[in-house]
Design an enzyme around this catalytic site. Sequence first.
Site, PDB file in Angstrom:
ATOM      1  N   ASN A   7      13.514  -8.835  -5.168  1.00  0.00           N
ATOM      2  CA  ASN A   7      12.849  -7.981  -4.180  1.00  0.00           C
ATOM      3  C   ASN A   7      13.209  -8.405  -2.764  1.00  0.00           C
ATOM      4  O   ASN A   7      13.480  -7.571  -1.892  1.00  0.00           O
ATOM      5  CB  ASN A   7      11.329  -8.052  -4.357  1.00  0.00           C
ATOM      6  N   ALA A  20       0.488 -10.223   2.116  1.00  0.00           N
ATOM      7  CA  ALA A  20       0.561  -9.192   1.081  1.00  0.00           C
ATOM      8  C   ALA A  20       0.863  -9.768  -0.290  1.00  0.00           C
ATOM      9  O   ALA A  20       0.901  -9.029  -1.276  1.00  0.00           O
ATOM     10  CB  ALA A  20       1.627  -8.156   1.454  1.00  0.00           C
ATOM     11  N   ILE A  28      -4.168  -8.193   3.001  1.00  0.00           N
ATOM     12  CA  ILE A  28      -4.089  -6.918   2.292  1.00  0.00           C
ATOM     13  C   ILE A  28      -5.077  -6.964   1.131  1.00  0.00           C
ATOM     14  O   ILE A  28      -4.898  -7.728   0.174  1.00  0.00           O
ATOM     15  CB  ILE A  28      -2.672  -6.666   1.742  1.00  0.00           C
ATOM     16  N   LYS A  31     -10.622  -2.130  -5.142  1.00  0.00           N
ATOM     17  CA  LYS A  31     -11.126  -2.753  -6.369  1.00  0.00           C
ATOM     18  C   LYS A  31     -11.978  -3.982  -6.081  1.00  0.00           C
ATOM     19  O   LYS A  31     -12.605  -4.536  -6.990  1.00  0.00           O
ATOM     20  CB  LYS A  31      -9.963  -3.106  -7.282  1.00  0.00           C
ATOM     21  N   VAL A  60      -1.713   3.113  -4.023  1.00  0.00           N
ATOM     22  CA  VAL A  60      -0.568   3.530  -3.209  1.00  0.00           C
ATOM     23  C   VAL A  60       0.408   4.305  -4.083  1.00  0.00           C
ATOM     24  O   VAL A  60       0.924   3.780  -5.073  1.00  0.00           O
ATOM     25  CB  VAL A  60       0.135   2.311  -2.580  1.00  0.00           C
ATOM     26  N   VAL A  98       0.704   4.459 -11.023  1.00  0.00           N
ATOM     27  CA  VAL A  98       0.670   5.457 -12.082  1.00  0.00           C
ATOM     28  C   VAL A  98       1.751   6.531 -11.937  1.00  0.00           C
ATOM     29  O   VAL A  98       2.298   7.011 -12.935  1.00  0.00           O
ATOM     30  CB  VAL A  98      -0.741   6.106 -12.130  1.00  0.00           C
ATOM     31  N   GLU A 150     -10.875  -1.852 -16.246  1.00  0.00           N
ATOM     32  CA  GLU A 150     -10.829  -0.592 -15.511  1.00  0.00           C
ATOM     33  C   GLU A 150     -12.202   0.062 -15.467  1.00  0.00           C
ATOM     34  O   GLU A 150     -13.021  -0.121 -16.366  1.00  0.00           O
ATOM     35  CB  GLU A 150      -9.831   0.382 -16.158  1.00  0.00           C
TER      36      GLU A 150
END
Length: 654
Positions: A332, A377, A419, A423, A461, A468, A556
């Site tokens: 990354n 982040a 950040i 949740k 985001v 998703v 969840e």
Amino acid sequence: MKEKLKNLNIFGKKTPTINKILFILTDIVAINISSFLGLYLRFNLKMSDMPIEYVESVKDMILINTIVTIIIFAAFRLYTTLWRFASLNELANVLGACFLSVVANVVFYLFSYHPIYRSYFIIYGASLFLITCFTRFSYRIIRLTYRKRLHGPKVRNTMIIGGGEACNMIMKELELSGYLDSIIRCIIDDDKLKHGNYIHGVKVVGGRDKIIESVKEYGIDEIIIAIPSASRTTISEIVAICQKTDCELKILPGVYQLVNGEVSYSQIRNVEIEDLLGRDPVNVLTEKVGHYVADKVVLITGGGGTIGSELCRQVAANGARQIIIFDIYENNAYEIQQEMKIKHPEVNLVVLIGSVRNRRKLEVVFSEYRPDIVFHAAAHKHVPLMEDSPGEAVKNNVFGTYKTALMADKYGVDRFVLISTDKAVNPTNIMGATKRICEMIIQTFNDHSKTDYVAVRFGNVLGSSGSVVPLFKKQIEEGGPVTVTHPDVIRYFMTIPEAVSLVLQAGASAKGGEIFVLDMGEPAKIDDLAKNLIRLSGYTPGVDMEIKYTGLRPGEKLYEEMLMEEEGLESTDNNKIFIGKPIEFCEKDFLEELENLYKDAYAEKTNIKAIVSKMVPTYHIKEVDKKRDAKILEELNKDFVDTSTELPLDIFKK
């Protein structure tokens, strides 16, 4: 078909000299024909009725008239214009050139004493204008004549929504360029004054209430939304109607392209899931952000991730002096490094591989580069994975934040921006609970440090790794099924640039201790999101693309909250951004529990969730987790060796 059309363009760009010669020869013929038409039309096309002195006058003047008129045409750029793109300006040039030719004729006949009747000049000028217009605009006439034949059987019937300037420009390009597989059949516009009128020969059939009816009536295959100035809410409403058809949807991106003159068929893109958010994008006070970031040294932990990499782009665009990317994932980090080198070569970019868990590594980074601003982040964010590895969530999220914040204080960082996530509000999973502890850590540090510590909380985001939408797209590409955990799950969504804009705004507006929250409008049902994406991909949900409900994953919940009830809201300069009032908690107890959590996490104890639940009262462990942890504890050696170092708490003992 496109090649066949290009062959019709005898005035193309490839042979400009030949084109000019052809135009000149055509105009010579047109000038001579117009000159003698002035006689023929005046005397009813009978040669016998023409006085011989008039005929001789025209013959005497034909050479000089031709030469002078050609010069006039050249002065009016009639030989250097691309006539396939001709508009009213070019028509005015033709009119002006023909009028000047008539004036020249009047002067010639007047001063040479050649006899001629007065109406000759009117007939000559009108004939020359009509013939010149025909020769100049013949390309369009030929194109329109052969358009249907050139399309062949693959023609796409297209509807344009929006009857403004963008529609006008797109229709021109569809008519004149090589995009021959689309024919505009009808136009939709909510302006009632336009209903029943025509744009380039195409009827405005009505407002958005006529979309479905018109699709059936005109056999529409493709719908282009050409309203670049429309709000996201309006676009969402229109797309929702269009999705009831089987048409392919495309959209013109933004009003700035209309202002810059960039509107063209090539700018039209497929409708993306971002267009269905149902709200306008968040606007950032760019001047304020630019002043805050400009000429600063900025450290971005997790700089190779979705949010981190976008932070790099926007921070660079706002004039940062140096950007330090700190990330544990080398792939990354490498990708954003290569991108930044190309797009922002002016920025002093440093890319370092390391973990925020490693205090000594952080010490080296902070001591060497002395950042002015830190955007933190770096974090583990996958909810189901962290449910099975709570210790890793704690070590990376909680203590990675703690150690980075500690270095920010030690080396005099101006501002530290965490950040966070929605949740963290009433968390039902360990990932959210760790993020809530991170917010508490930030609040604690802010009370003891000159550094301004703030947190930025936002929802899901769109397009981020592991989110998703990419999963749905991949499943659709593979032919399905598309998996949705529960038909009633709802989530708040934002785009990547919006999320990063909020982070930058928070840093620019921070006074210390705040939790910044974005007003994200109405939440979206994941089930609706999946169905919309299926439709946008050209399939029908439940017919040729299956949706499979798999049940809620560990940790969840059906819906996410952006604020706890105790927090309340304070407005900011941006009406989409608010500040949540921090929740009161006992700092002494919190630090003691944090120290115990540190020891147990690095001792790989299995009671991590239980300890976290004491620190975050709104986090409740499920019974199945409690029973599992108790069983494991019985089997483990209670005298497990603790190899961890002590958590540094010196800052809070001053």
